[in-house]
Design an enzyme around this catalytic site. Sequence first.
Site, mmCIF file in Angstrom:
data_model
loop_
_atom_site.group_PDB
_atom_site.id
_atom_site.type_symbol
_atom_site.label_atom_id
_atom_site.label_comp_id
_atom_site.label_asym_id
_atom_site.label_seq_id
_atom_site.Cartn_x
_atom_site.Cartn_y
_atom_site.Cartn_z
ATOM 1 C CB CYS A 187 -34.948 -6.341 7.264
ATOM 2 S SG CYS A 187 -36.551 -5.773 6.707
ATOM 3 C CG PHE A 226 -14.071 1.717 -0.356
ATOM 4 C CD1 PHE A 226 -14.311 0.401 -0.720
ATOM 5 C CD2 PHE A 226 -14.816 2.721 -0.965
ATOM 6 C CE1 PHE A 226 -15.262 0.078 -1.678
ATOM 7 C CE2 PHE A 226 -15.775 2.415 -1.927
ATOM 8 C CZ PHE A 226 -15.998 1.091 -2.275
ATOM 9 C CB ALA A 227 -11.859 1.698 6.678
ATOM 10 N NE ARG A 228 -10.574 -3.084 1.745
ATOM 11 C CZ ARG A 228 -11.880 -2.834 1.829
ATOM 12 N NH1 ARG A 228 -12.339 -2.077 2.815
ATOM 13 N NH2 ARG A 228 -12.713 -3.318 0.927
ATOM 14 C CD GLN A 229 -4.182 -1.784 8.769
ATOM 15 O OE1 GLN A 229 -3.458 -0.811 8.930
ATOM 16 N NE2 GLN A 229 -4.946 -2.259 9.747
ATOM 17 N N GLY A 230 -3.689 1.670 5.374
ATOM 18 C CA GLY A 230 -2.981 2.599 4.505
ATOM 19 C C GLY A 230 -3.849 3.440 3.599
ATOM 20 N NE ARG A 231 -6.305 0.205 -0.527
ATOM 21 C CZ ARG A 231 -7.465 -0.305 -0.904
ATOM 22 N NH1 ARG A 231 -8.479 0.501 -1.154
ATOM 23 N NH2 ARG A 231 -7.618 -1.614 -1.050
#
Length: 275
Positions: free
Chosen positions: A111, A254-259
């Site tokens: 909410c 957009f935290a991802r492995q490698g980027r």
Amino acid sequence: MAVLKGEQHVQVLRRKGAALECAEDQVADEVAVALAYNGLSHVVMMATPDNLEDFGRGFSLSEGIIERPEQLYGTEVVQHPLGIELQLELATECFEKLKHRRRNLAGRTGCGLCGAESLEQAIGTPRLVRPAPLPSADAIENALTQLRKHQQLQRSTGAVHGAALCDESGRVRLLREDVGRHNALDKLIGAMASCCIQDSTDYAGRFVLITSRASFEMVHKCAAANIGALVAVSAPTALAIEQASRAGIHLIGFARQGRHVIYTTTDNGDDSHVA
């Protein structure tokens, strides 16, 4: 009082092709949690009923009801047939301020601003945080790797968000979970405050990783807790970017492995946007 927990076991039918089989599944708990300050009902949130003392403390800090953890004298968790009530005891000066800006709102999962009375009250100005280092790529990747291991409730139910405090190397130091992303962050903030009370822990240089998008409310909560870097596995909103820049918070999405994508960062107090 029954032991509060974050999940339940339910009987289900699993379909595999044309076959049906009886099985047991684990599902996340979601209950109405009412927060009452010095006997005055303030808000009802839908939440996972674990770490509720952390939730009450963190919500009180992130909403500006208290400025310091020691202004919350105590919390009692009371179970009712329809939900749970957190009875929180405030310092007198905090309670007087709360009464002046009292609002009643019912919060659904995720909410936002149903209790705000004006645009100024709804958006506000975030607190300027103390300078913090930008999390390194290695630290973010390490934190993402550790996250699943620490999210026990998510592993068993698949239905909750997590908020983790990570050190400079990306090691997960604290983590809290909830069906609501705001609640998970409030629980983490409350746990951080509890640790500070107990052992004077200094969280400078550490960052928070959340398993959701980064809305402006999440930025405001981090600012209220003096958290200088927020990393989200999903996207930020435009308002979150603007507010993070104003607060001096490193905002990463957009935290991802490698980027990952750095949306705001600070350098000696000068804000800049990085695409």
